[in-house]
Write a protein that holds these residues in place. Structure first.
Motif, PDB file in Angstrom:
ATOM      1  N   ILE A  17      56.904  -1.111  22.786  1.00 11.86           N
ATOM      2  CA  ILE A  17      56.694   0.338  22.860  1.00 11.86           C
ATOM      3  C   ILE A  17      57.916   1.016  22.242  1.00 11.86           C
ATOM      4  O   ILE A  17      58.994   0.413  22.171  1.00 11.86           O
ATOM      5  N   PRO A  18      57.770   2.269  21.771  1.00 15.47           N
ATOM      6  CA  PRO A  18      58.907   2.936  21.130  1.00 15.47           C
ATOM      7  C   PRO A  18      60.114   3.016  22.063  1.00 15.47           C
ATOM      8  O   PRO A  18      59.977   3.358  23.235  1.00 15.47           O
ATOM      9  N   ASN A  19      61.277   2.657  21.542  1.00 12.11           N
ATOM     10  CA  ASN A  19      62.508   2.724  22.327  1.00 12.11           C
ATOM     11  C   ASN A  19      63.153   4.092  22.101  1.00 12.11           C
ATOM     12  O   ASN A  19      64.277   4.204  21.623  1.00 12.11           O
ATOM     13  N   LEU A  20      62.401   5.125  22.415  1.00 14.76           N
ATOM     14  CA  LEU A  20      62.834   6.505  22.216  1.00 14.76           C
ATOM     15  C   LEU A  20      62.524   7.298  23.480  1.00 14.76           C
ATOM     16  O   LEU A  20      61.603   6.948  24.226  1.00 14.76           O
ATOM     17  N   PRO A  21      63.257   8.379  23.731  1.00 10.92           N
ATOM     18  CA  PRO A  21      62.928   9.223  24.888  1.00 10.92           C
ATOM     19  C   PRO A  21      61.515   9.786  24.745  1.00 10.92           C
ATOM     20  O   PRO A  21      61.050  10.027  23.626  1.00 10.92           O
ATOM     21  N   LEU A  22      60.857  10.001  25.871  1.00 13.08           N
ATOM     22  CA  LEU A  22      59.473  10.481  25.851  1.00 13.08           C
ATOM     23  C   LEU A  22      59.409  12.005  25.738  1.00 13.08           C
ATOM     24  O   LEU A  22      58.579  12.652  26.353  1.00 13.08           O
ATOM     25  N   LEU A  23      60.309  12.562  24.951  1.00 12.37           N
ATOM     26  CA  LEU A  23      60.377  14.019  24.836  1.00 12.37           C
ATOM     27  C   LEU A  23      59.501  14.525  23.693  1.00 12.37           C
ATOM     28  O   LEU A  23      58.936  15.600  23.767  1.00 12.37           O
ATOM     29  N   ASP A  24      59.421  13.757  22.633  1.00 16.02           N
ATOM     30  CA  ASP A  24      58.588  14.104  21.489  1.00 16.02           C
ATOM     31  C   ASP A  24      57.128  13.821  21.831  1.00 16.02           C
ATOM     32  O   ASP A  24      56.807  12.751  22.351  1.00 16.02           O
ATOM     33  N   LYS A  25      56.247  14.767  21.539  1.00 14.70           N
ATOM     34  CA  LYS A  25      54.832  14.619  21.924  1.00 14.70           C
ATOM     35  C   LYS A  25      54.187  13.402  21.281  1.00 14.70           C
ATOM     36  O   LYS A  25      53.385  12.711  21.901  1.00 14.70           O
ATOM     37  N   LEU A  26      54.527  13.130  20.030  1.00 12.68           N
ATOM     38  CA  LEU A  26      53.916  11.998  19.334  1.00 12.68           C
ATOM     39  C   LEU A  26      54.429  10.669  19.900  1.00 12.68           C
ATOM     40  O   LEU A  26      53.654   9.724  20.059  1.00 12.68           O
ATOM     41  N   SER A  43      58.809  16.235  36.059  1.00 13.09           N
ATOM     42  CA  SER A  43      59.987  15.400  35.816  1.00 13.09           C
ATOM     43  C   SER A  43      60.042  14.951  34.354  1.00 13.09           C
ATOM     44  O   SER A  43      61.106  14.948  33.729  1.00 13.09           O
ATOM     45  N   GLN A  44      58.889  14.589  33.800  1.00 13.16           N
ATOM     46  CA  GLN A  44      58.834  14.125  32.419  1.00 13.16           C
ATOM     47  C   GLN A  44      59.083  15.248  31.406  1.00 13.16           C
ATOM     48  O   GLN A  44      59.709  15.014  30.380  1.00 13.16           O
ATOM     49  N   HIS A  45      58.578  16.449  31.691  1.00  9.75           N
ATOM     50  CA  HIS A  45      58.532  17.495  30.670  1.00  9.75           C
ATOM     51  C   HIS A  45      59.450  18.683  30.939  1.00  9.75           C
ATOM     52  O   HIS A  45      59.369  19.684  30.230  1.00  9.75           O
ATOM     53  N   HIS A  46      60.333  18.591  31.934  1.00 10.82           N
ATOM     54  CA  HIS A  46      61.215  19.721  32.247  1.00 10.82           C
ATOM     55  C   HIS A  46      62.198  19.957  31.101  1.00 10.82           C
ATOM     56  O   HIS A  46      62.756  19.008  30.557  1.00 10.82           O
ATOM     57  N   PRO A  47      62.417  21.223  30.715  1.00 14.41           N
ATOM     58  CA  PRO A  47      63.355  21.516  29.617  1.00 14.41           C
ATOM     59  C   PRO A  47      64.766  20.979  29.863  1.00 14.41           C
ATOM     60  O   PRO A  47      65.462  20.625  28.917  1.00 14.41           O
ATOM     61  N   ASP A  48      65.197  20.908  31.126  1.00 14.94           N
ATOM     62  CA  ASP A  48      66.527  20.355  31.424  1.00 14.94           C
ATOM     63  C   ASP A  48      66.627  18.888  31.027  1.00 14.94           C
ATOM     64  O   ASP A  48      67.723  18.355  30.882  1.00 14.94           O
ATOM     65  N   ARG A  49      65.483  18.235  30.888  1.00 13.86           N
ATOM     66  CA  ARG A  49      65.470  16.828  30.477  1.00 13.86           C
ATOM     67  C   ARG A  49      64.987  16.681  29.038  1.00 13.86           C
ATOM     68  O   ARG A  49      64.548  15.617  28.620  1.00 13.86           O
ATOM     69  N   GLY A  50      65.018  17.792  28.306  1.00 12.36           N
ATOM     70  CA  GLY A  50      64.649  17.745  26.900  1.00 12.36           C
ATOM     71  C   GLY A  50      63.186  18.061  26.615  1.00 12.36           C
ATOM     72  O   GLY A  50      62.749  17.999  25.482  1.00 12.36           O
ATOM     73  N   GLY A  51      62.411  18.389  27.658  1.00 14.67           N
ATOM     74  CA  GLY A  51      61.003  18.728  27.467  1.00 14.67           C
ATOM     75  C   GLY A  51      60.840  20.145  26.944  1.00 14.67           C
ATOM     76  O   GLY A  51      61.810  20.868  26.754  1.00 14.67           O
ATOM     77  N   THR A  65      59.408  24.081  27.175  1.00 17.59           N
ATOM     78  CA  THR A  65      59.043  25.132  28.131  1.00 17.59           C
ATOM     79  C   THR A  65      57.540  25.372  28.083  1.00 17.59           C
ATOM     80  O   THR A  65      56.899  25.578  29.123  1.00 17.59           O
ATOM     81  N   GLU A  66      56.958  25.311  26.871  1.00 13.63           N
ATOM     82  CA  GLU A  66      55.520  25.544  26.706  1.00 13.63           C
ATOM     83  C   GLU A  66      54.703  24.509  27.486  1.00 13.63           C
ATOM     84  O   GLU A  66      53.749  24.858  28.185  1.00 13.63           O
ATOM     85  N   ARG A  67      55.091  23.242  27.367  1.00 13.21           N
ATOM     86  CA  ARG A  67      54.358  22.180  28.087  1.00 13.21           C
ATOM     87  C   ARG A  67      54.509  22.355  29.594  1.00 13.21           C
ATOM     88  O   ARG A  67      53.554  22.191  30.345  1.00 13.21           O
ATOM     89  N   LEU A  68      55.715  22.708  30.051  1.00  7.70           N
ATOM     90  CA  LEU A  68      55.944  22.912  31.484  1.00  7.70           C
ATOM     91  C   LEU A  68      55.098  24.074  32.003  1.00  7.70           C
ATOM     92  O   LEU A  68      54.525  23.992  33.094  1.00  7.70           O
ATOM     93  N   GLN A  69      54.984  25.143  31.221  1.00  6.57           N
ATOM     94  CA  GLN A  69      54.144  26.280  31.631  1.00  6.57           C
ATOM     95  C   GLN A  69      52.680  25.855  31.752  1.00  6.57           C
ATOM     96  O   GLN A  69      51.971  26.287  32.666  1.00  6.57           O
ATOM     97  N   THR A  70      52.226  25.003  30.835  1.00  8.98           N
ATOM     98  CA  THR A  70      50.851  24.505  30.882  1.00  8.98           C
ATOM     99  C   THR A  70      50.631  23.686  32.152  1.00  8.98           C
ATOM    100  O   THR A  70      49.610  23.837  32.832  1.00  8.98           O
ATOM    101  N   ILE A  71      51.589  22.837  32.481  1.00  8.83           N
ATOM    102  CA  ILE A  71      51.498  22.000  33.691  1.00  8.83           C
ATOM    103  C   ILE A  71      51.480  22.886  34.944  1.00  8.83           C
ATOM    104  O   ILE A  71      50.689  22.666  35.865  1.00  8.83           O
TER     105      ILE A  71
END
Length: 198
Positions: A43-52, A170-178, A180-186
């Motif tokens: 699996i990608p060894n990257l943070p799960l911040l990018d949607k793709l 926890s996954q999508h909070h802006p403080d963790r690099g997520g 704001t738009e996704r957090l508002q949707t959640i």
């Protein structure tokens, strides 16, 4: 699990090791975190911040889960229950028709063209379709889909929904690099589900 996986092990076998060690099951998020901490190279060894990146990680894990479920079933070893909230090995029971029924999700995740052909724009459109359905009066179904829950497959209550909400925040909070738009949707989806399940 902090030990590195044998790099020759397929993703499905790495997942099986983790599930064997967790009889109560793991959420998708927990499973991905354990794969990453075990230095899984599938699996990608990257943070799960990018949607793709998030989509591709999710797709690869679910592709492996559906392949593993078929293998375990064919060997009459176990039944693998697959849900974003709980992925769990269950005892094999002869006569269970679950695998013979048409499963559109299984078909989707086993078709690697869906992984290859899904762009960041497609992922954005999936999120945008949430708002379209919301405004079209399908708010409950849209909110459940965003949370990857299905009230026809599992008994849902506010406890389960809130647990999933906390995972997503926890996954999508802006403080963790997520975003704001996704957090508002959640948050909007949670407001809707609280009205239906309170």
């Amino acid at each position: 699990m902090n030990d590195a996986f044998d790099p020759d092990l397929e993703l499905a076998d790495q997942i099986l090791l983790l599930l064997d060690a967790a009889p109560a099951g793991l959420s998708e998020y927990e499973l991905i975190q354990q794969l990453k901490s075990g230095h899984c190279t599938h699996i990608p060894n990257l943070p799960l911040l990018d949607k793709l990146v998030l989509f591709r990680t999710h797709f690869l894990v679910f592709n492996a889960l559906y392949r593993l479920r078929e293998r375990l079933w064919g060997e009459q070893r176990a039944h693998l229950a697959i849900s974003p909230l709980c992925i769990q090995l269950l005892p094999y029971r002869l006569g269970n028709a679950a695998l013979s029924e048409h499963d559109p999700l299984r078909d989707y995740y086993l078709d690697l063209d869906n992984l290859r052909d899904t762009s960041e724009e497609d992922v954005e459109q999936l999120l945008a379709s949430f708002w379209t359905r919301m405004n079209g009066g399908e708010e409950k179904r849209a909110a459940l889909e965003l949370f990857e829950l299905d009230d026809s497959l599992q008994a849902l209550d506010l406890v389960i929904i809130k647990r999933r909400y906390r995972q997503l925040v926890s996954q999508h909070h802006p403080d963790r690099g997520g975003s704001t738009e996704r957090l508002q949707t959640i948050n909007k989806a949670m407001e809707i589900l609280e009205r239906y399940y309170n």
